[in-house]
Motif scaffolding. Structure first.
Motif, PDB file in Angstrom:
ATOM      1  N   ASP A   1     -60.957  -7.697 -19.941  1.00 21.38           N
ATOM      2  CA  ASP A   1     -61.365  -6.827 -21.057  1.00 21.38           C
ATOM      3  C   ASP A   1     -62.470  -7.414 -21.913  1.00 21.38           C
ATOM      4  O   ASP A   1     -63.464  -6.756 -22.221  1.00 21.38           O
ATOM      5  CB  ASP A   1     -60.163  -6.536 -21.973  1.00 21.38           C
ATOM      6  CG  ASP A   1     -59.114  -5.688 -21.298  1.00 21.38           C
ATOM      7  OD1 ASP A   1     -59.179  -4.467 -21.401  1.00 21.38           O
ATOM      8  OD2 ASP A   1     -58.213  -6.273 -20.648  1.00 21.38           O
ATOM      9  N   ARG A   2     -62.262  -8.660 -22.276  1.00 20.54           N
ATOM     10  CA  ARG A   2     -63.206  -9.272 -23.208  1.00 20.54           C
ATOM     11  C   ARG A   2     -64.595  -9.459 -22.608  1.00 20.54           C
ATOM     12  O   ARG A   2     -65.597  -9.038 -23.177  1.00 20.54           O
ATOM     13  CB  ARG A   2     -62.652 -10.612 -23.693  1.00 20.54           C
ATOM     14  CG  ARG A   2     -63.526 -11.260 -24.736  1.00 20.54           C
ATOM     15  CD  ARG A   2     -62.797 -12.389 -25.428  1.00 20.54           C
ATOM     16  NE  ARG A   2     -63.659 -13.008 -26.435  1.00 20.54           N
ATOM     17  CZ  ARG A   2     -63.225 -13.877 -27.351  1.00 20.54           C
ATOM     18  NH1 ARG A   2     -61.942 -14.210 -27.391  1.00 20.54           N
ATOM     19  NH2 ARG A   2     -64.061 -14.391 -28.218  1.00 20.54           N
ATOM     20  N   ASP A   3     -64.630 -10.059 -21.417  1.00 20.02           N
ATOM     21  CA  ASP A   3     -65.917 -10.328 -20.777  1.00 20.02           C
ATOM     22  C   ASP A   3     -66.700  -9.055 -20.501  1.00 20.02           C
ATOM     23  O   ASP A   3     -67.901  -8.972 -20.734  1.00 20.02           O
ATOM     24  CB  ASP A   3     -65.702 -11.067 -19.450  1.00 20.02           C
ATOM     25  CG  ASP A   3     -65.248 -12.489 -19.675  1.00 20.02           C
ATOM     26  OD1 ASP A   3     -65.322 -12.949 -20.831  1.00 20.02           O
ATOM     27  OD2 ASP A   3     -64.801 -13.121 -18.697  1.00 20.02           O
ATOM     28  N   VAL A   4     -65.996  -8.073 -19.973  1.00 20.89           N
ATOM     29  CA  VAL A   4     -66.711  -6.872 -19.590  1.00 20.89           C
ATOM     30  C   VAL A   4     -67.168  -6.080 -20.818  1.00 20.89           C
ATOM     31  O   VAL A   4     -68.196  -5.400 -20.792  1.00 20.89           O
ATOM     32  CB  VAL A   4     -65.879  -6.026 -18.599  1.00 20.89           C
ATOM     33  CG1 VAL A   4     -64.785  -5.274 -19.318  1.00 20.89           C
ATOM     34  CG2 VAL A   4     -66.765  -5.077 -17.814  1.00 20.89           C
ATOM     35  N   SER A   5     -66.436  -6.216 -21.915  1.00 20.61           N
ATOM     36  CA  SER A   5     -66.852  -5.542 -23.150  1.00 20.61           C
ATOM     37  C   SER A   5     -68.122  -6.199 -23.694  1.00 20.61           C
ATOM     38  O   SER A   5     -69.010  -5.535 -24.230  1.00 20.61           O
ATOM     39  CB  SER A   5     -65.749  -5.603 -24.202  1.00 20.61           C
ATOM     40  OG  SER A   5     -64.623  -4.891 -23.765  1.00 20.61           O
ATOM     41  N   ALA A   6     -68.173  -7.515 -23.530  1.00 20.30           N
ATOM     42  CA  ALA A   6     -69.379  -8.227 -23.954  1.00 20.30           C
ATOM     43  C   ALA A   6     -70.554  -7.758 -23.106  1.00 20.30           C
ATOM     44  O   ALA A   6     -71.657  -7.509 -23.597  1.00 20.30           O
ATOM     45  CB  ALA A   6     -69.179  -9.736 -23.802  1.00 20.30           C
TER      46      ALA A   6
END
Lengths: 344, 344
Positions: free
Chosen positions: B170-175
């Motif tokens: 979630d975090r990486d792809v949101s970045a």
DNA sequence: GTGAAAGCGCTAACAC
DNA sequence: GTGTTAGCGCTTTCAC
């Protein structure tokens, strides 16, 4: 420390295991005072009957199987239908102390029958709920009946006598919707038919014809387009209908997904809804409220239908004659923003 | 005429029931020729092991329980999340010879824990799949663990060491999505946060901040609005964001339902998408492709995640150390029509 | 009203 | 490699 069994309860209550069994199963022939002692013991020990043992001894589980057309097998438009189905069945299960097993199946496969039988024989559910359109397919119904498992059909399309079913009044309410449209002054009311495999949906077409006749309107093949219940087919039918030489002023689609497709086309064609064109659907899925303008539609009592089915199956006497065989829960017309007076 | 049992198979094959059991369970120590004889007998008799008996003897069923937040407890927007979850779990089950029990539960209730335990103790599932946001709630997880049933958590939000889980990044792809938006020239990129109970969704907000920083953009509280994952909250946040004095040129919502809400508001306000405003969502539910313009979003591999979970639980060694504890299946950005270059 | 005994169809533990 | 013997925790049957 180990989980308490019926023996532990019997010991604490000072009775035999048979009496505990009677209390747990709400059987008669237990003195109230005895029953109370047993119930106390159950509460103290936090006893919960093991369903596997029960199933083995009684030859049927406390599971209810819900069978519906596998959405993964085709392009699922909204999923609202399935979710409503599940919600109703779940509601009926929680009241009836059963659990819900879901088993989508793809009727297009040759081996569905075998696969279904395997499912039922291995899990031995207390009952099966079959949703439309599977509920009107002989090969599905026969496979289930061959296992001897009680089965309630949802909207089988025709009330074939002695089998259990729960339906809605597709035909009557479709006639009503058609009369409503006619009452708005519409003379050219088109209809988009749905999935031909789905008998209950076919009844909506019959209702449309009834409504036309009751309103003194002539039926015309040129005002009918054949869809397949999908959003995309609704779009295709709308194009065909709207681009004809004498387009309709109202379109009644056999389900909401197709009606939403019609709406999409109207928007693209800059046709005002409901100013120039009225659109009506059927089902009242969530999408009907999410599009703009919100769809006038028929509220199909799917949740209640599935709930009734689960309830009927939850009672051990599902096979008895006492309960009505073919129940009908009436649908209701929901007038929203997509329908209005006919243009001049 | 009665259903064949393991004894019948043993007799026909000329072996003991234990050998039949070995064959059925794919255990070693059976000579190939013997195995074949048994398999023939099984085929001839159409033998199917009774799951109730199996469960009773082995102390666990061949059922897998899928637990998720009850959509009936609140206003369910699209249902796409649940359907994807089910589809994946079902897929994993069919491979593993297990069946799927669905059990939505309302975490807002005081007694969820007790209710969950009752469910598990009565049905004795081989394993439980817990979807987010329940997967990050201690009271839910503890109730399940108290029963000793293997459990795989979906997107628990934080990889708390030794428990089994399947998540996405979630975090990486949101970045990454944020950087993509920045790369399009957007300087004022707003974010709509989701359900605060949902940790994985909260990680998307962290990713948004990361992306901002990596793109050399300043984070500003005025560009953040708090939603709750619902379509309606997306609309409300959009109004707030868009009607401010310095509106954003791009809005990234923590899920698709909210992004769809933003789109609706933009349409109402006659804001061109993506000409004047870019909109991005997260999840890639069916709705993302149905709205117009179709949403740029993050394709969360929910189906695969649920499938993995079911597969892991289907193997009897779910408790063993051999399998990876916290699996991560990466998400992928889907660029569609709702995003474009920033306006001047 | 209540209880004793006999399974339900399988797996587990151990013997051979 | 294969078989024997006990259960698993209930419901059923039938006796009292």
């Amino acid at each position: 420390m180990a989980r308490p069994t019926i023996f532990d309860v019997a010991k604490v209550a000072g009775v035999s295991i048979k009496t505990v069994s009677r209390v747990v199963n709400n059987e008669p022939n237990v003195r109230p005072s005895t029953r109370e002692r047993v119930e106390n013991a159950i509460a103290v020990l936090k006893y919960r009957p093991d369903q596997s043992a029960r199933s083995l001894a009684s030859r049927h589980s406390h599971l209810i199987g819900l069978i519906y057309d596998d959405p993964a097998a085709y392009d699922t438009p909204s999923g609202g239908y399935i979710l409503d189905l599940q919600q109703g069945a779940l509601k009926g299960c929680s009241t009836g102390l059963t659990e819900l097993l879901i088993h989508p199946c793809n009727f297009r496969k040759k081996k569905v029958g075998v696969e279904l039988k395997a499912f039922i024989e291995q899990t031995r559910p207390a009952g099966i709920i079959v949703a439309a359109p599977l509920s009107n397919m002989p090969k599905i119904i026969h496979a289930i009946e061959a296992t001897g498992t009680p089965c309630v059909r949802l909207s089988p399309g025709n009330d074939s006598g002695k089998r259990l079913s729960v339906s809605t009044n597709d035909r009557d309410v479709s006639a009503e919707m058609t009369r409503y449209l006619a009452g708005l002054g519409h003379k050219r009311i088109a209809f988009i038919t749905g999935d031909p495999d789905h008998k209950a949906v076919a009844n909506r077409f019959l209702g449309y014809k009834d409504g036309l006749k009751e309103s003194g309107l002539e039926f015309s093949e040129s005002l009918v387009a054949a869809g397949d219940n999908s959003f995309g087919s609704g779009e295709a039918c709308a194009e065909k209908l709207l681009k004809g030489k004498r387009p309709p002023t109202a379109i009644f689609a056999a389900n909401d997904d197709m009606a939403a497709g019609v709406l999409r086309v109207a928007n693209r064609l800059n046709i005002d809804v409901p100013g120039q064109l009225s659109i009506a659907g059927f089902d009242d899925i969530a999408l009907a409220r999410q599009v703009e303008p919100a769809l006038t539609t028929v509220r199909q009592p799917l949740v209640q239908m599935a709930e009734r089915a689960a309830l009927v199956l939850g009672k051990s006497n599902a096979n008895d004659k006492d309960s009505q065989n073919a129940e009908v829960i009436p649908a209701v017309i929901k007038i929203r923003e997509s329908t209005g007076p006919a243009p001049h």
